[in-house]
Design a protein around this motif. Sequence first.
Motif, short mmCIF file in Angstrom:
data_model
loop_
_atom_site.label_atom_id
_atom_site.label_comp_id
_atom_site.label_asym_id
_atom_site.label_seq_id
_atom_site.Cartn_x
_atom_site.Cartn_y
_atom_site.Cartn_z
N ASP A 1 0.83 -1.21 0.00
CA ASP A 1 0.00 0.00 0.00
C ASP A 1 0.87 1.26 0.00
N LYS B 1 -2.21 -5.31 -7.78
CA LYS B 1 -3.40 -4.78 -7.10
C LYS B 1 -3.95 -3.57 -7.83
N GLN C 1 -6.07 -4.73 -10.69
CA GLN C 1 -7.29 -5.48 -10.40
C GLN C 1 -8.31 -4.71 -9.57
N ASP C 2 -7.87 -3.72 -8.81
CA ASP C 2 -8.78 -2.98 -7.93
C ASP C 2 -9.35 -1.78 -8.69
N LEU D 1 -8.55 1.86 -7.68
CA LEU D 1 -7.20 2.40 -7.81
C LEU D 1 -6.95 2.87 -9.23
N LEU E 1 -4.99 -11.87 -7.35
CA LEU E 1 -4.70 -10.70 -8.18
C LEU E 1 -4.12 -11.08 -9.53
#
Length: 419
Positions: free
Chosen positions: A109, A146, A149-150, A153, A241
């Motif tokens: 993160d 991430k 896939q998110d 974001l 992911l």
Amino acid sequence: MSTTVVDVWGPVAPGARSSFPPAPEPHDEWALAGGTAWVYYSPLNRRQLIRPVILSDGFSSGSSNLDQLWHGLEENGDFRFISELHATGRDVIILGYDDRTASITANADTAIDCIRRTIAERVGRSRLVVGGFSMGGLVTRYALAKMEQDPMLPDHETSLYLSYDTPHHGAWLPVALQAFTHFATDKWGDAPGVGPVLRQFSGLLNSPAAKQMARWHIEKAGDTPEQASERLAFLQALDELGGWPRNVRRIGVANGVDTGTGNGVKADATAVRCNGETLTDTWLKTQAQGEQEVARLQKAGEDPVSVRTSGLPDIDGAPGGLFTAPSPAGDPGSFGLAALLMGLLGNEVDPDVITTSCFIPSISAVAAGEISDQKALYQPITPDGSELDAFLCAGRNEGHTTMTEELGAWIVNEIVSGE
């Protein structure tokens, strides 16, 4: 052979000051959620962020040390990595963490925060290069995947991902050494002087990040070595992911050879033995296949503790980046570290110590096989066997994350040619 590394353990004594010379003052410094980014603009870009390269720190104690990172990248080996990137017009962002033992997903993160800040500060539309050293390669791998896939974001706007001796398929730390560290901490963890050192190492081995990276882990001396639940959860999260960022070119290097030639450490050999004030006939052996007693641990006046393994490969001698652990005594290596601790406990150590061992097998660093597979560890690595788009293995088995012209120049060329 130079073996001082970027990121393995850090200073032996908690709170010890860095022994590295000060890094140049960064042109900019970003406070991130969970870390810091130090920005060094290329002299060609007149202090503007135009073609950014993000390089992530890896595993160690405490927070990232800019002086240590700069030394490892610029002054430790035979290749000045940052200077060479600057010469091609690349701006270098060194990414550090408040806690390098925190979980890979937590520090990912922070990496995402760094990528977002980089995009916001960038002048123009050049795509990013993002990667890291050792665990830093896993942190940035997870972060980029991430971001793809998110849906909450943004686009990572990255064209190239790189890893430098990263344990994609797991890291190895001898079970014998893990057992001795936990055993000694249990017996002398409260002792003046040596106690804090023992607690630090035992704590590092049982930290979230270490558990996620280690292919075989034990929490205390009598445990059966296996993958920790933290590792299994991380691998599942990474798999969900897609395993890798897909919208980038993936490259990596290994500090070990691709020929299948080991480092010369023989299996089932006595690596270190001691007798003395606190320990009686205590010894650690290198890892062998089959049923094996890998350690005999005995506090003076007490019954011995036998540490046994079953079904592990001859991995101490496998081709790959070698374990090194910076300390006031130098870089003792894995079993050399055990010898150092035995000495600190007031014992006489036999002089014939096998100091080091494989830490990141080559097949792990280039994602080309499972390190639990004896055959795979020692067979030549072919381009079609890797999950990376391109990789380079070193011409010899050398210290983990050692910066060399061989590997560093290859990465710089890949960055330049990938435009």
